[in-house]
Design a protein around this motif. Structure first.
Motif, PDB file in Angstrom:
ATOM      1  N   GLY A  66     -62.201 -40.828  12.005  1.00  0.00           N
ATOM      2  CA  GLY A  66     -62.075 -40.908  10.661  1.00  0.00           C
ATOM      3  C   GLY A  66     -62.359 -39.518   9.308  1.00  0.00           C
ATOM      4  O   GLY A  66     -61.372 -39.182   8.742  1.00  0.00           O
ATOM      5  N   PRO A  90     -62.133 -28.607   1.968  1.00  0.00           N
ATOM      6  CA  PRO A  90     -61.301 -28.740   1.301  1.00  0.00           C
ATOM      7  C   PRO A  90     -59.954 -30.185   2.351  1.00  0.00           C
ATOM      8  O   PRO A  90     -59.756 -30.019   3.389  1.00  0.00           O
ATOM      9  CB  PRO A  90     -60.561 -28.169  -0.004  1.00  0.00           C
ATOM     10  CG  PRO A  90     -60.445 -27.221   1.244  1.00  0.00           C
ATOM     11  CD  PRO A  90     -61.089 -26.795   2.745  1.00  0.00           C
ATOM     12  N   LYS A 111     -62.936 -35.196  13.047  1.00  0.00           N
ATOM     13  CA  LYS A 111     -64.115 -34.832  13.842  1.00  0.00           C
ATOM     14  C   LYS A 111     -63.489 -33.660  14.983  1.00  0.00           C
ATOM     15  O   LYS A 111     -63.262 -32.904  15.481  1.00  0.00           O
ATOM     16  CB  LYS A 111     -64.890 -35.824  14.410  1.00  0.00           C
ATOM     17  CG  LYS A 111     -65.592 -35.391  15.561  1.00  0.00           C
ATOM     18  CD  LYS A 111     -66.470 -36.449  16.515  1.00  0.00           C
ATOM     19  CE  LYS A 111     -65.383 -37.547  16.614  1.00  0.00           C
ATOM     20  NZ  LYS A 111     -64.294 -36.962  17.570  1.00  0.00           N
ATOM     21  N   SER A 112     -62.039 -34.926  15.325  1.00  0.00           N
ATOM     22  CA  SER A 112     -60.952 -34.270  16.019  1.00  0.00           C
ATOM     23  C   SER A 112     -60.581 -32.843  15.314  1.00  0.00           C
ATOM     24  O   SER A 112     -59.709 -32.234  16.238  1.00  0.00           O
ATOM     25  CB  SER A 112     -60.259 -35.490  16.528  1.00  0.00           C
ATOM     26  OG  SER A 112     -60.942 -36.325  17.294  1.00  0.00           O
ATOM     27  N   THR A 113     -60.124 -32.895  14.258  1.00  0.00           N
ATOM     28  CA  THR A 113     -59.115 -32.361  13.991  1.00  0.00           C
ATOM     29  C   THR A 113     -60.342 -30.881  13.804  1.00  0.00           C
ATOM     30  O   THR A 113     -59.340 -29.673  13.830  1.00  0.00           O
ATOM     31  CB  THR A 113     -58.907 -32.273  11.531  1.00  0.00           C
ATOM     32  OG1 THR A 113     -58.403 -33.639  11.930  1.00  0.00           O
ATOM     33  CG2 THR A 113     -58.156 -31.436  11.024  1.00  0.00           C
TER      34      THR A 113
HETATM   35  P1  ADP Z   1     -61.632 -38.626  13.221  1.00  0.00           P
HETATM   36  O1  ADP Z   1     -62.188 -37.456  14.235  1.00  0.00           O
HETATM   37  O2  ADP Z   1     -63.125 -38.264  12.577  1.00  0.00           O
HETATM   38  O3  ADP Z   1     -61.290 -40.155  13.728  1.00  0.00           O
HETATM   39  P2  ADP Z   1     -59.124 -36.733  12.797  1.00  0.00           P
HETATM   40  O4  ADP Z   1     -59.581 -35.677  12.810  1.00  0.00           O
HETATM   41  O5  ADP Z   1     -59.020 -37.600  13.578  1.00  0.00           O
HETATM   42  O6  ADP Z   1     -60.619 -38.058  12.425  1.00  0.00           O
HETATM   43  O7  ADP Z   1     -59.149 -37.052  10.889  1.00  0.00           O
HETATM   44  C1  ADP Z   1     -58.573 -38.456  10.501  1.00  0.00           C
HETATM   45  C2  ADP Z   1     -56.988 -38.322   9.416  1.00  0.00           C
HETATM   46  O8  ADP Z   1     -57.799 -37.327   8.275  1.00  0.00           O
HETATM   47  C3  ADP Z   1     -55.954 -37.545  10.369  1.00  0.00           C
HETATM   48  O9  ADP Z   1     -55.141 -38.061  10.234  1.00  0.00           O
HETATM   49  C4  ADP Z   1     -56.076 -35.729   9.932  1.00  0.00           C
HETATM   50  O10 ADP Z   1     -55.621 -35.390   9.724  1.00  0.00           O
HETATM   51  C5  ADP Z   1     -56.814 -35.614   8.675  1.00  0.00           C
HETATM   52  N1  ADP Z   1     -57.811 -35.422   7.588  1.00  0.00           N
HETATM   53  C6  ADP Z   1     -59.053 -34.777   8.450  1.00  0.00           C
HETATM   54  N2  ADP Z   1     -59.823 -33.850   7.755  1.00  0.00           N
HETATM   55  C7  ADP Z   1     -58.078 -33.211   6.937  1.00  0.00           C
HETATM   56  C8  ADP Z   1     -58.410 -32.724   5.946  1.00  0.00           C
HETATM   57  N3  ADP Z   1     -59.572 -31.585   5.780  1.00  0.00           N
HETATM   58  N4  ADP Z   1     -57.637 -32.381   4.676  1.00  0.00           N
HETATM   59  C9  ADP Z   1     -56.285 -33.478   4.936  1.00  0.00           C
HETATM   60  N5  ADP Z   1     -56.210 -33.864   6.065  1.00  0.00           N
HETATM   61  C10 ADP Z   1     -57.615 -33.911   6.875  1.00  0.00           C
END
Ligand code: ADP
Length: 358
Positions: free
Chosen positions: A108, A310, A111-113
């Protein structure tokens, strides 16, 4: 005198409890030797910590007694496939110049983003790029790249089956989500996970790549260690949100890369969700999750802070719509990831240069 074929035939009646396939087809039997009334062989497990090893051993002995002769003395040597995987990996990923593993202490944090946007930004900058989504707890590539219900093609070459990565936005993609639905993969255990990771990375026809970005599952368990064995030359980036630094798990994730036999260099820290700026107040920054936590962590780990990203609605929305924000040509959010990509390119180059210096 008994033959190796007879022994193999008998062992083909024994199934791996996780994979529900027989040991011979799974290539888990090696080095069969027969001397008079004694047979010995290696039982190759993905990890010596396999909880079923004694059961599998007993099943092997039973099968040989039942199908060959119950007078045979059976000696089974347990081996770990780690080394074998590493050797296979050496060959199949030989044409990949740099592997960047994206890690996080917990889910959450974005990381994937970061992994997806980094891969797209690298490709946009002209680098041949691949992305492996190895996050068994929440595969993200099918959604972020709008590739739901797609399955990679398989081709045979030199007697081996290769998966063909799916290409989108200039990135070659492979995801655990192409093969399992919903959260099914999150209940898998060690040996099964290692096998799937192996297929995602080693059995994929990546061809030549400048960068392969690997989206690791969050945490520091067995699976991360297996991955580290498969991709021994990878470098890592650690994604955290600012408040997370108070927690032990992000430090644990960092220390994992210095674990015995891994030594994966840490390229740097990415602080995500650093602050929020409302559109109507563009000069205001609200540090919702605390300030500079990522910077403090980077200092503590003696690694560079690669970016402070951000909270931006379009980052989240574009991911949900199936086109990472970094694919856009003119946008502030895309520029953040372009900058991150160029920082990473620099850091990789510095480290590669330092490693080859003599
Ligand atoms: P993880 O891979 O760490 O579990 P994700 O990449 O799936 O996390 O991101 C979790 C949620 O937060 C997703 O809905 C993503 O779109 C959102 N998110 C991630 N980074 C940002 C950001 N910088 N601004 C807005 N939303 C974000």
């Amino acid at each position: 005198m008994y033959s190796i074929e007879e022994i193999k035939q008998a062992l083909s009646f024994v199934n791996d409890p996780d994979l529900k396939k027989d040991l011979v087809s799974l290539n888990m039997i090696d080095n069969i030797q027969i001397k008079e009334n004694q047979v010995s062989f290696d039982l190759v497990l993905t990890t010596l910590a396999c909880p079923f090893k004694e059961n599998i051993k007993n099943d092997c002995i039973k099968a040989i007694h039942q199908h060959v002769s119950d007078n045979l003395l059976v000696e089974i040597n347990l081996k770990s496939s780690g080394v074998r995987i590493a050797q296979a990996a050496e060959q199949s990923i030989a044409k990949i110049k740099h592997i960047i593993a994206v890690a996080a202490g917990k889910g959450g944090v974005g990381k994937s983003t970061v992994a997806a946007n980094l891969a797209v930004a690298l490709a946009k900058a002209g680098a041949k790029t691949g992305l492996v989504d190895a996050d068994i707890y929440g595969p993200s590539v099918p959604i972020m790249f709008d590739l739901q219900n797609q399955t990679p093609l398989v081709e045979e070459k030199d007697g081996k089956q290769w998966m063909i990565p799916i290409e989108k936005y200039g990135v070659k993609l492979m995801s655990i989500g192409f093969f399992v639905k919903d959260n099914q993969a999150s209940v898998w255990r060690g040996p099964m996970i290692s096998n799937v990771m192996r297929q995602l990375i080693i059995d994929t026809a990546w061809d030549e790549l400048d960068y392969l970005v690997v989206d690791l599952p969050p945490g520091t368990g067995d699976i991360q260690l297996t991955l580290a064995q498969i991709i021994p030359h990878a470098m890592a980036i650690l994604v955290t949100t600012p408040q997370q630094v108070a927690l032990a798990d992000v430090r644990k994730a960092a220390s994992m890369f210095n674990h015995d036999g891994i030594n994966m260099p840490l390229l740097g820290v990415v602080e995500n969700m650093s602050y929020f700026t409302p559109a109507e107040l563009p000069d205001n920054k609200y540090y919702i999750f605390g300030k500079n936590g990522g910077k403090l962590l980077a200092d503590e780990l003696n690694a560079p802070l690669l970016a402070q990203i951000p909270i931006v609605q379009s980052i989240s929305e574009s991911g949900d719509k199936g086109c990472p924000v970094s694919y856009e040509t003119h946008s502030i959010s895309a520029d953040i990831f372009n900058l991150l990509a160029s920082k990473i390119v620099q850091e990789v180059a510095i480290r590669t240069y330092n490693n080859t210096k003599f």
